[in-house]
Design a protein around this motif. Structure first.
Motif, short mmCIF file in Angstrom:
data_model
loop_
_atom_site.label_atom_id
_atom_site.label_comp_id
_atom_site.label_asym_id
_atom_site.label_seq_id
_atom_site.Cartn_x
_atom_site.Cartn_y
_atom_site.Cartn_z
N CYS A 23 10.98 -113.25 88.78
CA CYS A 23 10.92 -111.99 89.54
C CYS A 23 12.20 -111.75 90.34
O CYS A 23 12.57 -110.60 90.59
CB CYS A 23 9.71 -111.98 90.47
SG CYS A 23 8.13 -111.86 89.62
N ILE A 66 3.11 -108.17 87.16
CA ILE A 66 3.72 -107.83 88.46
C ILE A 66 4.61 -106.60 88.30
O ILE A 66 4.58 -105.68 89.12
CB ILE A 66 4.51 -109.04 89.03
CG1 ILE A 66 3.55 -110.13 89.50
CG2 ILE A 66 5.43 -108.61 90.17
CD1 ILE A 66 4.23 -111.45 89.84
N LEU A 71 6.03 -103.29 90.93
CA LEU A 71 7.04 -104.03 91.68
C LEU A 71 8.33 -104.07 90.88
O LEU A 71 8.31 -104.24 89.66
CB LEU A 71 6.54 -105.44 92.01
CG LEU A 71 5.39 -105.47 93.02
CD1 LEU A 71 4.86 -106.89 93.18
CD2 LEU A 71 5.84 -104.94 94.36
#
Length: 188
Positions: A23, A66, A71
């Motif tokens: 991420c 995610i 995001l």
């Protein structure tokens, strides 16, 4: 139960750290055309080199989820389902299968910590990358209405050298991390 299939707290924590790393690293990209150079594939290669197939699959799937909820974890700090449904979404959608390919090949055919383990990592990552190129390019052709030749010229050919460097880096780092985890008694 097979040790590789165990979902222990330790194993889930290691998978979560690798998901978080993805991420953080994957959004960093260099736009060079319709498909940017990003660290997404590097993260998937590294995760799969360290984790068994079920955890590497889960880690890559969580990363995608995610991003899908909005995001900004995809290349260029983008997020949302529209990125997955867009022309480059096929490359991201390929990540969980890539993770399975790398993890299964590296763990199935050779003993960890040997020279053959490194060769298996490299070969598995090349196979996974070929799968990613194929799925992503077909997805791009369908969503953009281009020819396969054009898609290869903008979505694959410019990335081959960079992706081979990512494979080398992920192999070296994955081998080192796996060795360190084994030495610390934290083998996954």
């Amino acid at each position: 139960m097979n040790q590789a299939l165990k979902f222990s707290v330790k194993n889930i924590c290691i998978a979560a750290v690798l998901t978080a790393l993805c991420c953080v690293l994957a959004p960093m990209s260099v736009p060079i055309g319709p498909v940017p150079i990003s660290l997404g594939t590097f993260c998937i290669f590294l995760t799969a080199a360290i984790l068994p197939f079920n955890l590497s699959f889960m880690s890559s799937l969580v990363y995608i989820l995610i991003g899908a909820v909005g995001l900004p974890v995809f290349s260029g700090f983008k997020g949302g389902f529209q990125v997955l449904a867009g022309p480059t979404g096929g490359y991201i959608v390929a990540y969980p299968i890539m993770a399975i390919i790398v993890s299964l090949i590296t763990r199935s055919f050779v003993k960890k910590g040997t020279a053959y383990h490194i060769v298996a990592m490299v070969v598995s990552m090349i196979i996974a990358l070929a799968f990613c190129y194929l799925l992503g390019t077909v997805w791009f052709v369908i969503s953009m209405g281009t020819t396969f030749g054009y898609a290869l010229s903008v979505c694959v050919i410019p990335f081959i050298v960079v992706d081979l460097i990512k494979i080398a880096a992920a192999t070296i780092l994955g081998f080192s991390v796996t060795k360190a985890l084994n030495k610390a008694g934290l083998a996954v």
